[in-house]
Design an enzyme around this catalytic site. Sequence first.
Site, PDB file in Angstrom:
ATOM      1  NE  ARG A 111       5.353  -0.315   4.584  1.00 12.95           N
ATOM      2  CZ  ARG A 111       6.254  -0.162   3.620  1.00 12.95           C
ATOM      3  NH1 ARG A 111       5.911  -0.360   2.351  1.00 12.95           N
ATOM      4  NH2 ARG A 111       7.489   0.203   3.907  1.00 12.95           N
TER       5      ARG A 111
ATOM      6  CB  CYS B 248       7.873   5.420  -0.614  1.00 11.22           C
ATOM      7  SG  CYS B 248       9.444   5.144  -1.471  1.00 11.22           S
TER       8      CYS B 248
END
Length: 287
Positions: free
Chosen positions: A187, A243
């Site tokens: 990611r 995050c």
Amino acid sequence: MKEPMTYQTLIAVDALKDMLASGADVIIFDCEFELGAPDKGAEIYARGHIPGARYAHLDNDLASPSDGTNGRHPLPAPVAFAAWLRAQGLRRDQQVVAYDSHGGAWAARLWWLLRWLGHGPVTVLDGGRQAWVAAGLPLEAGTPVAAVPGDFEVADSLVPAPVRAADVLTNIDTGKAQVLDARDPSRFAGEPNPIDPVAGHIPGARNRFFRDNLGADGRFRPADDLAADFNALLQGASAILQCGSGVTACHNALAMAVARVPAGRLYPGSWSEWISDPARPVATGRD
């Protein structure tokens, strides 16, 4: 009379077992959750949890509603969150233990939130549900009865103030702080995935996948090893922790506390907020 030990980062299964056996003043929160299946955590909790534990739902209890521009899990309003904690029975100075079955990924969010509201004696069960069960200790099913309301009140924060998207944008130019991204490497690199509608990372960020804080047994790695990792990433700079939505970034915050590395500042909106404005820059690649 000797004062009971308080825990502010991690607690081992045996220590929690002994606390419960001695009748120590402790409140336990089960933070089980599944991204993409928001009801599953509560179902798992109802099937079996550490005796006496209360359930904390990531979406409903540990976050406020998203408006589409402030990330998937905005911080809860302090007054409302404090009221929820009191309703669960939390008292001032009471030892809190949080756990889940995902290496502390969700429990660390509760740990950070409580410290944000000034509550010091809060800890995460090292190894979580799996370690408790592996030790041969019991679970109980069902849901607890209503708690006697506690007297918890918001106090001076024990963590650095969170940062806003504007602060992170400014930091791209100044480079005063090092952004640490807790998402998995794919990611971070910008590879297609079902979670991020825009893939990539904040320019200048470095990847610190939260699971790298854990050993093969699901427990946190030794403090010295964690310190070496974070110091190599930060190289003397302060940290901004992010995050996908400000949740697993708290796992890095906890690991830094275990390692006795200076605390970083949480970017609560994280990547899900960052990409809500197409004017904000996006980088790709693993460097």
